[in-house]
Enzyme design. Structure first.
Site, mmCIF file in Angstrom:
data_model
loop_
_atom_site.group_PDB
_atom_site.id
_atom_site.type_symbol
_atom_site.label_atom_id
_atom_site.label_comp_id
_atom_site.label_asym_id
_atom_site.label_seq_id
_atom_site.Cartn_x
_atom_site.Cartn_y
_atom_site.Cartn_z
ATOM 1 N N LYS A 211 0.837 -1.199 0.000
ATOM 2 C CA LYS A 211 0.000 0.000 0.000
ATOM 3 C C LYS A 211 0.876 1.254 0.000
ATOM 4 O O LYS A 211 0.663 2.176 -0.777
ATOM 5 C CB LYS A 211 -0.893 -0.023 1.238
ATOM 6 C CG LYS A 211 -1.747 1.204 1.411
ATOM 7 C CD LYS A 211 -2.602 1.051 2.657
ATOM 8 C CE LYS A 211 -3.195 2.381 3.066
ATOM 9 N NZ LYS A 211 -3.949 2.299 4.312
ATOM 10 N N GLU A 217 10.926 -4.814 3.450
ATOM 11 C CA GLU A 217 10.914 -6.243 3.112
ATOM 12 C C GLU A 217 10.402 -6.462 1.696
ATOM 13 O O GLU A 217 10.964 -7.235 0.918
ATOM 14 C CB GLU A 217 10.021 -7.016 4.093
ATOM 15 C CG GLU A 217 10.535 -7.111 5.514
ATOM 16 C CD GLU A 217 10.078 -5.944 6.381
ATOM 17 O OE1 GLU A 217 9.752 -4.871 5.833
ATOM 18 O OE2 GLU A 217 10.062 -6.122 7.616
ATOM 19 N N GLY A 268 -4.137 -1.792 6.059
ATOM 20 C CA GLY A 268 -3.486 -3.007 5.573
ATOM 21 C C GLY A 268 -4.140 -4.280 6.079
ATOM 22 O O GLY A 268 -4.462 -5.188 5.314
ATOM 23 N N ARG A 269 -4.358 -4.357 7.386
ATOM 24 C CA ARG A 269 -4.890 -5.608 7.970
ATOM 25 C C ARG A 269 -6.362 -5.827 7.658
ATOM 26 O O ARG A 269 -6.911 -6.873 7.971
ATOM 27 C CB ARG A 269 -4.630 -5.633 9.475
ATOM 28 C CG ARG A 269 -5.154 -4.417 10.213
ATOM 29 C CD ARG A 269 -4.578 -4.345 11.615
ATOM 30 N NE ARG A 269 -4.941 -3.137 12.332
ATOM 31 C CZ ARG A 269 -4.275 -1.984 12.280
ATOM 32 N NH1 ARG A 269 -3.207 -1.877 11.483
ATOM 33 N NH2 ARG A 269 -4.644 -0.952 12.983
ATOM 34 N N GLU A 355 -2.858 -5.775 16.236
ATOM 35 C CA GLU A 355 -2.400 -4.483 15.705
ATOM 36 C C GLU A 355 -3.515 -3.441 15.842
ATOM 37 O O GLU A 355 -3.257 -2.256 15.993
ATOM 38 C CB GLU A 355 -1.981 -4.633 14.235
ATOM 39 C CG GLU A 355 -0.979 -3.590 13.797
ATOM 40 C CD GLU A 355 -0.283 -3.933 12.492
ATOM 41 O OE1 GLU A 355 0.949 -3.848 12.434
ATOM 42 O OE2 GLU A 355 -0.970 -4.279 11.504
ATOM 43 N N HIS A 386 -2.886 -32.243 20.601
ATOM 44 C CA HIS A 386 -1.698 -33.040 20.903
ATOM 45 C C HIS A 386 -0.503 -32.151 21.198
ATOM 46 O O HIS A 386 0.632 -32.598 21.161
ATOM 47 C CB HIS A 386 -1.391 -33.982 19.732
ATOM 48 C CG HIS A 386 -2.525 -34.921 19.451
ATOM 49 N ND1 HIS A 386 -2.548 -36.214 19.910
ATOM 50 C CD2 HIS A 386 -3.702 -34.719 18.815
ATOM 51 C CE1 HIS A 386 -3.685 -36.786 19.543
ATOM 52 N NE2 HIS A 386 -4.405 -35.895 18.880
ATOM 53 N N LYS A 501 11.112 -0.085 13.383
ATOM 54 C CA LYS A 501 11.520 0.146 11.986
ATOM 55 C C LYS A 501 12.656 1.171 11.933
ATOM 56 O O LYS A 501 13.629 1.004 11.206
ATOM 57 C CB LYS A 501 10.341 0.712 11.177
ATOM 58 C CG LYS A 501 9.329 -0.306 10.726
ATOM 59 C CD LYS A 501 8.381 0.343 9.726
ATOM 60 C CE LYS A 501 7.124 -0.479 9.546
ATOM 61 N NZ LYS A 501 6.105 0.173 8.746
HETATM 62 C C1 G6Q Z 1 -1.512 -3.344 8.627
HETATM 63 C C2 G6Q Z 1 -0.211 -2.731 8.794
HETATM 64 C C3 G6Q Z 1 0.952 -3.486 8.204
HETATM 65 C C4 G6Q Z 1 1.119 -3.340 6.702
HETATM 66 C C5 G6Q Z 1 2.498 -3.853 6.308
HETATM 67 C C6 G6Q Z 1 2.742 -3.751 4.839
HETATM 68 O O1 G6Q Z 1 -2.537 -2.839 8.957
HETATM 69 O O2 G6Q Z 1 -0.270 -1.428 8.377
HETATM 70 O O3 G6Q Z 1 0.922 -4.859 8.526
HETATM 71 O O4 G6Q Z 1 0.120 -4.004 6.024
HETATM 72 O O5 G6Q Z 1 3.472 -3.149 7.018
HETATM 73 O O6 G6Q Z 1 2.614 -2.446 4.422
HETATM 74 P P1 G6Q Z 1 2.564 -2.077 2.904
HETATM 75 O O7 G6Q Z 1 1.364 -2.684 2.298
HETATM 76 O O8 G6Q Z 1 2.536 -0.577 2.865
HETATM 77 O O9 G6Q Z 1 3.830 -2.612 2.285
#
Ligand code: G6Q
Length: 541
Positions: A211, A217, A268-269, A355, A386, A501
């Protein structure tokens, strides 16, 4: 914004709930989990039944929880969110100040969507995807002279990985023939290397999902995989698609075969039903299956508007969670799907919940006066039985559990062995665990004594198909935001991930200085240099 500007402890019903919590319903008394109670304590919506007779509640508690929902204005806030209120903010302090409109991706099925603009954007992106997928299917979009892509790599992390991955794994029984999906999320080079080792790059489409378009990463893994294309003499531009926020640094059509957008009002989540999940799921399961996920989610979004808690599974689950966490002092909650397909669903919920609700200040920027989000964890049953169920039954910590099950299995393959099918064995175990946790067992031998009164509920539906998966996803999304509204916290930002970060970048700078042989000025950051040295990652000289 929000009808509720006070925290949980300031609501009139708080004291009543505290009083009720002094003597919660005793599930261990013979007959406490009676047939009438089991039948009555059931809330249903969109094909899901929530059975909660094994929670430590009675009618008095349920009435008080209804008051809690009413006094906090939880459902009104949920509706305000869907209409586009700026819910992602902290009053009086710098904050993201955004709308929260993941539900708009599903409101496209409404004649008059709650937020016309966001649903229109969702529709346009869906059309964009439909054309793209049709182009892939006809072979029109292909670097292979008519041959089709067979594999898809999803590169993304956090919200750009967990939800979509959980959905894909949950529904891989419905995967299209000759289509495979792979995931790279971790910056650990072995994550990418393991996938690259087993796929044919020339037939692979790579979806880079970010996003922000700035995530370390994801950008690193994108370059890692692009490099593999270069090494193989292939043009990565013919294989890479971007799924990113409009206007982000990744929103650069020159670098990609195709681009899809998401918008800042989708966190994002909460983004699995936006293009973040859509492109990969559309490739792997088909466009119609993805729309079924949206339909299921939309149906649950509507069900979550019901104000009577006994008829609203997401709201009731939220309230039972608050009862267990804030009033019975249980710190964690286990999500236990009796479905191998839901393997990564607890991991998605762990992010979505922790989160969102792992917060210490209210929406007014004051310290909260009560516990907020619990620790969420879980694994599929019966495997978990188990492994860690010993602690659930006899440990010193009470862990409320949310069991999830289905009456039918996904594949058309099951067998009667010793008089019962595997599916029956699975579901029998689920029911047995719920009852055992609740009622316990007296025994002379203290080591064989089960205290009971370990609360849990069951969510059960017919079969885990795309529609049902969409509903389940939306059910939990709604549960999480409703809890946040009741706690009066902002469930939509994630400031808590920033500090780490920033510090990671400092360590990366140290590596660069070390690599370039520059003079190391240890006076500015003595502790990070010392940590590198102590961990054996860097030697002077
Ligand atoms: C979710 C967070 C986080 C995000 C990741 C990836 O709500 O904001 O988990 O989705 O850090 O972010 P990008 O989509 O910006 O790479």
């Amino acid at each position: 914004m929000g009808a509720n500007s006070t925290g949980l402890t300031e609501l009139p019903v708080y004291e009543k709930l505290m009083k009720l919590a002094r003597e919660p319903y005793d599930l261990t008394i013979p007959g406490a989990v009676a047939p009438e109670r089991i039948a009555a304590y059931k809330a249903s919506a969109v094909g899901f039944d929530l059975l909660y007779s094994t929670q430590r509640v009675d009618d008095a508690v349920l009435n008080a929880l209804q008051q809690l929902a009413d006094q906090s204005g939880a459902v009104d806030q949920f509706l305000a969110m869907k209409r586009g209120a700026v819910m992602n903010r902290i009053e009086g302090f710098e904050s993201e100040n955004r709308q929260v409109l993941h539900t708009a991706c599903r409101d496209i099925f409404k004649d008059i969507p709650y937020n016309a603009e966001a649903s229109l954007q969702a529709k346009q992106q869906l059309e964009n995807l439909e054309h793209f997928l049709a182009g892939l299917d006809s072979g029109e979009i292909s670097p292979l002279q008519g041959e089709k892509f067979t594999d898809y790599i999803n590169i993304g992390i956090g919200g750009s990985d967990l939800g979509p991955r959980a959905l894909y794994l949950a529904l891989s029984a419905y995967a299209r023939e000759n289509k495979r999906v792979h995931f790279i999320s971790n910056v650990d080079p072995d994550d990418a290397a393991a996938i690259l080792k087993r796929i044919d790059l020339s037939r692979t489409l790579v979806g880079v999902v970010s996003k922000s378009g700035t995530t370390l990463e994801t950008l690193t893994n994108e370059e890692f995989v692009r490099n593999a294309y270069k090494q193989a003499g292939l043009d990565s531009r013919q294989h890479f698609v971007a799924i990113t926020g409009q206007g982000s640094p990744m929103d650069n059509p020159e670098k990609y075969l195709h681009s899809f957008h998401m918008y800042d009002y989708i966190g994002g989540r909460y983004s699995a039903t936006s293009m973040v999940g859509a492109v990969m799921l559309g490739f792997g399961l088909g466009f119609e299956a993805f729309k079924e996920i949206l339909r299921g989610a939309h149906a649950m979004d509507l069900a979550a508007e019901e104000k009577d808690i006994r008829k609203n599974p997401p709201l009731l689950l939220a309230l039972l969670g608050i009862w267990n966490h804030n009033f019975l002092d249980c710190e964690t909650v286990a999500v236990l799907p009796y479905s191998q397909a839901l393997l990564r669903f607890p991991a998605h919920l762990q992010q979505c919940d922790m989160e969102s609700n792992g917060k210490s200040v209210t929406r007014n920027g004051q310290n909260v006066a009560n516990a907020t989000g619990p620790i969420v964890w879980g694994e599929p049953g019966t495997n978990g039985q188990h492994a860690f169920y010993q602690l659930l039954h006899q440990g010193t910590t009470v862990v409320p559990a949310e069991f999830i099950g289905f009456r039918k299995n996904q594949y058309d393959l099951d067998l009667e062995i010793e008089g019962t099918t595997s599916q029956e064995k699975l579901i029998a175990n689920l029911l047995a665990q719920v009852l055992a946790l609740a009622t316990g067992k007296k025994a002379e031998n203290p080591n064989r004594f089960f205290a009971g009164n370990r609360p849990s509920s069951i969510l059960i539906a017919d079969k885990l198909d795309p529609f049902t998966m969409g509903s389940l996803l939306a059910l939990y999304e709604a549960k999480i935001v409703l809890q946040g509204f009741i706690w009066n916290i902002n469930s939509f930002d994630q400031e808590g991930v920033q500090l780490g970060k920033v510090l990671a970048n400092r360590f990366l700078d140290h590596f660069i200085i070390g690599r370039q042989g520059q003079a190391k000025d240890r006076s500015t950051y003595p502790e990070s240099w010392a940590m590198l040295e102590a961990a054996g990652l860097f030697k002077e000289g």
